[in-house]
Design a protein around this motif. Structure first.
Motif, PDB file in Angstrom:
ATOM      1  N   ASN A   1       0.653  -1.329   0.206  1.00 34.99           N
ATOM      2  CA  ASN A   1      -0.076   0.026  -0.106  1.00 34.99           C
ATOM      3  C   ASN A   1       0.774   1.386  -0.232  1.00 34.99           C
ATOM      4  OD1 ASN A   1      -2.508  -1.196  -0.325  1.00 34.99           O
ATOM      5  ND2 ASN A   1      -3.432  -0.381   1.494  1.00 34.99           N
ATOM      6  N   GLY A   2       1.804   1.232  -0.931  1.00 32.95           N
ATOM      7  CA  GLY A   2       2.583   2.618  -0.996  1.00 32.95           C
ATOM      8  C   GLY A   2       4.107   2.178  -0.988  1.00 32.95           C
ATOM      9  N   THR A   3       4.427   0.985  -1.193  1.00 29.98           N
ATOM     10  CA  THR A   3       5.840   0.523  -1.100  1.00 29.98           C
ATOM     11  C   THR A   3       6.760   1.365  -0.096  1.00 29.98           C
ATOM     12  OG1 THR A   3       5.646  -0.426  -3.174  1.00 29.98           O
ATOM     13  CG2 THR A   3       7.920  -0.301  -2.154  1.00 29.98           C
ATOM     14  N   SER A   4       6.369   1.544   1.314  1.00 29.81           N
ATOM     15  CA  SER A   4       7.196   2.213   2.169  1.00 29.81           C
ATOM     16  C   SER A   4       8.315   1.302   2.668  1.00 29.81           C
ATOM     17  CB  SER A   4       6.434   2.672   3.319  1.00 29.81           C
ATOM     18  OG  SER A   4       5.390   3.686   3.026  1.00 29.81           O
ATOM     19  N   ILE A   5       9.559   1.919   3.003  1.00 31.72           N
ATOM     20  CA  ILE A   5      10.655   0.968   3.431  1.00 31.72           C
ATOM     21  C   ILE A   5      11.162   1.661   4.686  1.00 31.72           C
ATOM     22  CG2 ILE A   5      13.039   0.430   3.051  1.00 31.72           C
ATOM     23  CD1 ILE A   5      12.283  -0.117   0.144  1.00 31.72           C
ATOM     24  N   THR A   6      11.397   0.983   5.612  1.00 28.78           N
ATOM     25  CA  THR A   6      11.857   1.533   6.997  1.00 28.78           C
ATOM     26  C   THR A   6      13.337   0.817   7.133  1.00 28.78           C
ATOM     27  OG1 THR A   6       9.962   1.735   8.258  1.00 28.78           O
ATOM     28  CG2 THR A   6      11.891   1.728   9.557  1.00 28.78           C
ATOM     29  N   SER A   7      14.661   1.800   7.339  1.00 26.99           N
ATOM     30  CA  SER A   7      15.854   0.757   7.434  1.00 26.99           C
ATOM     31  C   SER A   7      16.466   1.024   8.463  1.00 26.99           C
ATOM     32  CB  SER A   7      16.390   1.311   5.882  1.00 26.99           C
ATOM     33  OG  SER A   7      16.725   2.541   6.047  1.00 26.99           O
ATOM     34  N   GLY A   8      17.478   0.129   8.570  1.00 25.64           N
ATOM     35  CA  GLY A   8      18.464   0.320   9.742  1.00 25.64           C
ATOM     36  C   GLY A   8      17.848  -0.164  11.140  1.00 25.64           C
ATOM     37  N   LEU A   9      17.051  -0.753  11.243  1.00 23.73           N
ATOM     38  CA  LEU A   9      16.447  -1.267  12.687  1.00 23.73           C
ATOM     39  C   LEU A   9      17.421  -2.157  13.246  1.00 23.73           C
ATOM     40  CD1 LEU A   9      12.712  -1.831  11.503  1.00 23.73           C
ATOM     41  CD2 LEU A   9      13.537  -0.060  12.833  1.00 23.73           C
ATOM     42  N   SER A  10      17.895  -1.835  14.600  1.00 20.37           N
ATOM     43  CA  SER A  10      18.629  -2.625  15.359  1.00 20.37           C
ATOM     44  C   SER A  10      18.052  -3.827  16.139  1.00 20.37           C
ATOM     45  CB  SER A  10      19.653  -1.767  16.161  1.00 20.37           C
ATOM     46  OG  SER A  10      18.577  -1.176  17.065  1.00 20.37           O
ATOM     47  N   SER A  11      16.549  -3.301  16.401  1.00 20.43           N
ATOM     48  CA  SER A  11      15.836  -4.300  17.268  1.00 20.43           C
ATOM     49  C   SER A  11      15.047  -5.347  16.083  1.00 20.43           C
ATOM     50  CB  SER A  11      15.052  -3.684  18.227  1.00 20.43           C
ATOM     51  OG  SER A  11      13.878  -3.017  17.453  1.00 20.43           O
ATOM     52  N   MET A  12      14.735  -6.369  16.889  1.00 20.75           N
ATOM     53  CA  MET A  12      13.624  -7.289  16.079  1.00 20.75           C
ATOM     54  C   MET A  12      12.338  -7.161  16.344  1.00 20.75           C
ATOM     55  SD  MET A  12      15.929 -10.608  15.642  1.00 20.75           S
ATOM     56  CE  MET A  12      16.754 -10.702  17.648  1.00 20.75           C
ATOM     57  N   THR A  13      11.748  -5.902  16.806  1.00 16.09           N
ATOM     58  CA  THR A  13      10.365  -5.482  16.567  1.00 16.09           C
ATOM     59  C   THR A  13      10.558  -4.026  16.030  1.00 16.09           C
ATOM     60  OG1 THR A  13      10.611  -4.461  18.792  1.00 16.09           O
ATOM     61  CG2 THR A  13       9.978  -6.833  18.721  1.00 16.09           C
ATOM     62  N   ALA A  14       9.055  -3.932  15.473  1.00 15.73           N
ATOM     63  CA  ALA A  14       9.006  -2.691  14.899  1.00 15.73           C
ATOM     64  C   ALA A  14       7.574  -2.240  14.831  1.00 15.73           C
ATOM     65  CB  ALA A  14       9.272  -2.504  13.449  1.00 15.73           C
ATOM     66  N   THR A  15       6.871  -0.988  14.899  1.00 16.73           N
ATOM     67  CA  THR A  15       5.577  -0.886  14.767  1.00 16.73           C
ATOM     68  C   THR A  15       5.483   0.210  13.399  1.00 16.73           C
ATOM     69  OG1 THR A  15       5.301  -0.647  17.235  1.00 16.73           O
ATOM     70  CG2 THR A  15       3.844   0.578  15.986  1.00 16.73           C
ATOM     71  N   ILE A  16       4.855  -0.419  12.715  1.00 20.12           N
ATOM     72  CA  ILE A  16       4.332   0.571  11.423  1.00 20.12           C
ATOM     73  C   ILE A  16       3.166   1.491  11.809  1.00 20.12           C
ATOM     74  CG2 ILE A  16       3.827   0.477   8.966  1.00 20.12           C
ATOM     75  CD1 ILE A  16       4.943  -2.425   9.305  1.00 20.12           C
ATOM     76  N   ASP A  17       3.309   2.860  11.646  1.00 22.63           N
ATOM     77  CA  ASP A  17       2.123   3.691  11.866  1.00 22.63           C
ATOM     78  C   ASP A  17       1.547   4.213  10.673  1.00 22.63           C
ATOM     79  OD1 ASP A  17       2.473   3.729  14.714  1.00 22.63           O
ATOM     80  OD2 ASP A  17       4.095   4.793  14.709  1.00 22.63           O
ATOM     81  N   ASN A  18       0.450   5.127  10.758  1.00 21.78           N
ATOM     82  CA  ASN A  18      -0.043   5.850   9.772  1.00 21.78           C
ATOM     83  C   ASN A  18      -0.723   4.741   8.556  1.00 21.78           C
ATOM     84  OD1 ASN A  18       0.614   8.094  10.972  1.00 21.78           O
ATOM     85  ND2 ASN A  18       2.586   8.081  10.270  1.00 21.78           N
ATOM     86  N   LEU A  19      -1.193   3.745   9.182  1.00 17.36           N
ATOM     87  CA  LEU A  19      -1.779   2.595   8.135  1.00 17.36           C
ATOM     88  C   LEU A  19      -3.159   3.321   7.992  1.00 17.36           C
ATOM     89  CD1 LEU A  19      -0.325  -0.649   9.458  1.00 17.36           C
ATOM     90  CD2 LEU A  19       0.432   0.756   7.558  1.00 17.36           C
ATOM     91  N   TRP A  20      -3.956   2.853   6.991  1.00 12.19           N
ATOM     92  CA  TRP A  20      -5.419   3.208   6.777  1.00 12.19           C
ATOM     93  C   TRP A  20      -6.231   2.092   7.592  1.00 12.19           C
ATOM     94  CZ3 TRP A  20      -7.317   7.195   3.822  1.00 12.19           C
ATOM     95  CH2 TRP A  20      -6.477   7.775   3.011  1.00 12.19           C
ATOM     96  N   SER A  21      -7.522   2.569   8.063  1.00 12.20           N
ATOM     97  CA  SER A  21      -8.227   1.404   8.549  1.00 12.20           C
ATOM     98  C   SER A  21      -9.048   0.323   7.838  1.00 12.20           C
ATOM     99  CB  SER A  21      -9.206   2.045   9.601  1.00 12.20           C
ATOM    100  OG  SER A  21     -10.180   2.762   8.628  1.00 12.20           O
TER     101      SER A  21
END
Length: 169
Positions: free
Chosen positions: A69-89
């Motif tokens: 839904n918009g091919t977003s990339i988050t990079s360089g995370l050092s932990s093995m958990t993440a929260t993706i925000d600003n998603l559509w309901s």
């Protein structure tokens, strides 16, 4: 990257050619498929495990996340958990994770985890006060019928205090 020189010889000891070949410094396996820890109407929290085989990569691994839904990339995370925000309901998403090493670059993407964000509760309409007495009031409304909206119960408040609930049928 380590380099090797390879000599190709003919019978009789004559050198035919010299070429340079790179020796593998790579991440040979993707992280395990991400797991969904929590999902809301606008965010998703996920976790994953490192690649089962980091290959010949050296140094710490970081992680990149790619989602639909918009091919977003988050990079360089050092932990093995993440929260993706600003998603559509009430929208379907797919997410993948890749391990990254300074010595080897980015490895393969994990298997896609698909999920759907929750629907935002809609307000009932046509709220009507039918009758009032000293100790009670009768109210009515038209319930939510928005596609994808799930209403489990209605809560009735008077002056910010909960006075009753009504389960949906």
């Amino acid at each position: 990257m380590n380099l090797l020189q390879l000599l190709v010889c003919l019978v009789g000891g004559l050198v035919l050619s010299t070429c340079t070949v790179s020796q593998g410094t790579e991440i040979t396996g993707p992280p395990q498929t991400p797991r969904l820890l929590r999902v809301t109407s606008s965010s998703a929290e996920l976790s994953w495990s490192p690649p089962a085989n980091a290959g010949t990569a050296t140094g710490p691994l970081t992680y990149d996340i790619q989602y639909s839904n918009g091919t977003s990339i988050t990079s360089g995370l050092s932990s093995m958990t993440a929260t993706i925000d600003n998603l559509w309901s009430f929208t379907a998403y797919g997410v993948q994770v890749a391990a990254v090493s300074a010595s080897a670059g980015r490895g393969n993407w994990s298997t896609v985890l698909t999920f759907q964000t929750l629907a935002v509760p809609m307000e009932p309409t046509n709220l009507t006060l039918a009758s009032v007495s000293v100790t009670s009031a009768v109210i009515s409304w038209v319930g939510v019928s928005e596609p994808g909206s799930v209403t489990l119960f209605y809560a009735v408040f008077l002056n910010s205090s909960l006075v009753g609930t009504l389960a949906t049928t």
